[in-house]
Write an enzyme that holds these catalytic residues in place. Structure first.
Site, PDB file in Angstrom:
ATOM      1  N   GLU A  23       0.843  -1.208   0.000  1.00 54.73           N
ATOM      2  CA  GLU A  23       0.000   0.000   0.000  1.00 54.73           C
ATOM      3  C   GLU A  23       0.873   1.250   0.000  1.00 54.73           C
ATOM      4  O   GLU A  23       1.852   1.327   0.753  1.00 54.73           O
ATOM      5  CB  GLU A  23      -0.889  -0.035   1.247  1.00 54.73           C
ATOM      6  CG  GLU A  23      -2.268   0.487   1.029  1.00 54.73           C
ATOM      7  CD  GLU A  23      -3.067  -0.358   0.044  1.00 54.73           C
ATOM      8  OE1 GLU A  23      -3.108   0.001  -1.146  1.00 54.73           O
ATOM      9  OE2 GLU A  23      -3.650  -1.370   0.467  1.00 54.73           O
ATOM     10  N   ASP A  32       3.029   2.153  -4.884  1.00 54.05           N
ATOM     11  CA  ASP A  32       3.048   2.259  -6.363  1.00 54.05           C
ATOM     12  C   ASP A  32       3.739   3.535  -6.832  1.00 54.05           C
ATOM     13  O   ASP A  32       4.619   3.503  -7.687  1.00 54.05           O
ATOM     14  CB  ASP A  32       1.646   2.076  -6.991  1.00 54.05           C
ATOM     15  CG  ASP A  32       0.570   3.036  -6.526  1.00 54.05           C
ATOM     16  OD1 ASP A  32       0.816   3.822  -5.592  1.00 54.05           O
ATOM     17  OD2 ASP A  32      -0.533   2.992  -7.114  1.00 54.05           O
ATOM     18  N   SER A  80     -26.094   8.024 -14.941  1.00 55.91           N
ATOM     19  CA  SER A  80     -25.708   6.966 -14.003  1.00 55.91           C
ATOM     20  C   SER A  80     -26.913   6.549 -13.176  1.00 55.91           C
ATOM     21  O   SER A  80     -27.581   7.394 -12.573  1.00 55.91           O
ATOM     22  CB  SER A  80     -24.609   7.459 -13.060  1.00 55.91           C
ATOM     23  OG  SER A  80     -24.466   6.518 -12.006  1.00 55.91           O
ATOM     24  N   GLY A  99     -13.123   2.930  -1.237  1.00 53.86           N
ATOM     25  CA  GLY A  99     -11.711   2.627  -1.480  1.00 53.86           C
ATOM     26  C   GLY A  99     -11.521   1.363  -2.307  1.00 53.86           C
ATOM     27  O   GLY A  99     -10.477   0.731  -2.255  1.00 53.86           O
ATOM     28  N   SER A 131     -13.802   2.766  -7.375  1.00 55.71           N
ATOM     29  CA  SER A 131     -14.909   2.965  -8.312  1.00 55.71           C
ATOM     30  C   SER A 131     -14.519   3.957  -9.404  1.00 55.71           C
ATOM     31  O   SER A 131     -14.959   3.827 -10.548  1.00 55.71           O
ATOM     32  CB  SER A 131     -16.177   3.402  -7.583  1.00 55.71           C
ATOM     33  OG  SER A 131     -15.922   4.531  -6.806  1.00 55.71           O
ATOM     34  N   SER A 132     -13.655   4.931  -9.090  1.00 56.17           N
ATOM     35  CA  SER A 132     -13.328   5.907 -10.138  1.00 56.17           C
ATOM     36  C   SER A 132     -12.449   5.275 -11.224  1.00 56.17           C
ATOM     37  O   SER A 132     -12.704   5.466 -12.415  1.00 56.17           O
ATOM     38  CB  SER A 132     -12.694   7.173  -9.552  1.00 56.17           C
ATOM     39  OG  SER A 132     -11.507   6.873  -8.895  1.00 56.17           O
ATOM     40  N   ASP A 192      -4.423   0.975  -9.333  1.00 57.12           N
ATOM     41  CA  ASP A 192      -5.854   0.706  -9.503  1.00 57.12           C
ATOM     42  C   ASP A 192      -6.192   0.407 -10.961  1.00 57.12           C
ATOM     43  O   ASP A 192      -6.867  -0.582 -11.266  1.00 57.12           O
ATOM     44  CB  ASP A 192      -6.685   1.906  -9.031  1.00 57.12           C
ATOM     45  CG  ASP A 192      -6.427   2.235  -7.577  1.00 57.12           C
ATOM     46  OD1 ASP A 192      -5.785   1.414  -6.893  1.00 57.12           O
ATOM     47  OD2 ASP A 192      -6.845   3.311  -7.128  1.00 57.12           O
ATOM     48  N   TYR A 205      -3.786  12.390   0.467  1.00 60.49           N
ATOM     49  CA  TYR A 205      -3.054  11.502  -0.434  1.00 60.49           C
ATOM     50  C   TYR A 205      -1.915  12.269  -1.115  1.00 60.49           C
ATOM     51  O   TYR A 205      -0.764  11.846  -1.111  1.00 60.49           O
ATOM     52  CB  TYR A 205      -4.021  10.938  -1.481  1.00 60.49           C
ATOM     53  CG  TYR A 205      -3.412   9.907  -2.387  1.00 60.49           C
ATOM     54  CD1 TYR A 205      -3.553   8.558  -2.118  1.00 60.49           C
ATOM     55  CD2 TYR A 205      -2.675  10.280  -3.508  1.00 60.49           C
ATOM     56  CE1 TYR A 205      -2.980   7.599  -2.953  1.00 60.49           C
ATOM     57  CE2 TYR A 205      -2.099   9.347  -4.333  1.00 60.49           C
ATOM     58  CZ  TYR A 205      -2.266   8.009  -4.053  1.00 60.49           C
ATOM     59  OH  TYR A 205      -1.701   7.069  -4.879  1.00 60.49           O
TER      60      TYR A 205
END
Ligand code: GLA
Length: 393
Positions: A34, A37, A68, A127, A130-131, A175, A225
């Site tokens: 985690e 990357d 959506s 988390g 989804s994006s 991701d 982040y």
């Protein structure tokens, strides 16, 4: 939702009799590795069966219409192919818009407008990416509708670019990679510096992976982040005054311990320590798994969580409460937060015959302390972004 229901929705929302084509991109979990990357380290994610469906057809004009089923109150969001700049008012539709923009800027010929209906069964803000799932399902549908030849890794990189340059979150490649290249029953060990990867079968015998949603929305995720990423970059720059390294992922523990005094702040030292140790834990975790040593794999997951809590400081009371509760249950091999942190989900490897008591006990401990309940899902490791053809879904 059933295929026919989605078709009906598409036809009624866009007022058409045409049958659309259907595409799907999964969400992801990360088993270990985690915040490594963007530090040139390794990650070990897997695509899951929850994801985003996109039904689409080409139009004869230049209009893009997005809808959506997860945000029905927003209605149809409309724009034109000639104006794809980020627009706050377009809310969630900025993700597919960004992907269309990114593909066009890279020279892919997307020549007409489209109607696209999205439906996702990934829990929101949990988390589970989804994006990235919306970005990759958009990539797959553009590839399909416009007969494009695009290497999967290129599509993955364009998805990351949307996140970084269009949305403004400085995320790494994990991701989009997990979602773009996912493989049923396998996790992916990915070297984020070289993009070399290999699939590792996840055969857990009498264990399953449980996803535990804290139901705490990841609100601060973007800004915190980017702050973590900047701290790691500063630490790297300090180390590079003496060491010839490209990223924190190049360091062994010994090298780090010998040179950590070069890092100018104590906070940045802790951040870098996590990046270095977590990367090495990830490589070791794959080895342990390949040797069938699930216990050792679970221990590494637990250490990963502690490091994310103490050194990287991205967990928070919800994730810590839930993971600690999970550790205390019989039949649990390991548990940790997954994804960016600051809320969202944890994962646990649990013996099959203990799953029911696990859920009950963890939920009781959690809701008593936090004041609301957690949700539990059994993870099914699935294939990556693709078109769904007859009979496949
Ligand atoms: C988010 C980012 C990824 C990765 C994880 C943390 O999911 O999108 O690139 O950095 O956080 O491991």
């Amino acid at each position: 939702m059933k295929k026919q229901d989605l078709f009906n929705e598409f036809q009624s929302i866009f007022n058409t009799a045409e049958t659309p084509r259907t595409f799907f991109a999964p969400g992801r979990i990360n088993l270990i590795g985690e915040h490594t990357d963007y530090n040139g380290g390794h990650v070990f994610p897997a695509a899951i069966s929850f994801g985003t469906y996109a039904l689409a057809h080409k139009r004869h004009d230049q209009k893009l219409r997005f809808h959506s089923l997860n945000f029905p109150q927003i209605g149809i969001i409309e724009c034109d192919l000639s104006n794809l700049v980020f627009n706050k008012a377009h809310e969630w539709a900025n993700f597919p818009k960004g992907m269309i923009n990114s593909m066009r800027e890279s020279g892919f010929k997307i020549t007409t407008g489209m109607d696209i209906l999205f439906y996702g069964d990934i829990p929101n803000s949990a988390g589970l990416s989804s994006s990235a799932s919306i970005e990759m399902v958009t990539g797959a549908l553009l590839e399909g509708l416009f007969d494009l030849t695009i290497e999967r890794v290129k599509m993955i990189q364009l998805g990351q670019k949307v996140e970084n340059d269009y949305i403004g979150v400085n995320s790494g490649i994990m991701d989009q990679f997990a979602i773009g290249k996912g493989k049923k029953g396998h996790a992916i060990l990915l070297n984020c510096q070289t993009l070399a990867f290999n699939y590792a079968p996840i055969e857990l015998a009498d264990h399953v992976i449980i996803i535990i949603n804290t139901n705490k929305k990841r609100t601060l995720a973007g800004s915190k982040y980017n702050e973590r990423r900047a701290q790691c970059e500063q630490a790297l720059a300090n180390l590079q005054t003496i060491l010839q390294i490209k990223s924190l992922g190049d360091l062994t523990k010994d090298q780090f311990e010998e040179h950590k005094h070069l890092i100018s702040s104590e906070t940045n030292q802790k951040r870098a320590k996590h990046a270095v140790y977590e990367n090495l834990r990830t490589i070791e975790a794959l080895q342990q798994l390949q040797q069938g040593n699930l216990e050792a794999f679970g221990q590494l997951m637990n250490e990963s969580h502690k490091s994310l809590q103490q050194d990287y400081e991205v967990t928070g009371i919800e994730l810590d409460t839930i993971v600690r509760a999970a550790w205390d249950q019989p039949g649990v091999v390991g548990a940790r937060m997954t994804g960016a942190g600051f809320g969202g989900c944890a994962i646990a490897i649990v013996k099959k015959d203990k799953v029911d008591s696990f859920k009950n006990n963890v939920n009781n401990i959690y809701s008593e302390k936090i004041g609301y309940e957690a949700s539990f899902y059994t993870a099914t490791i699935s294939d990556g972004a693709r078109e769904l053809t007859e009979g496949v879904y």
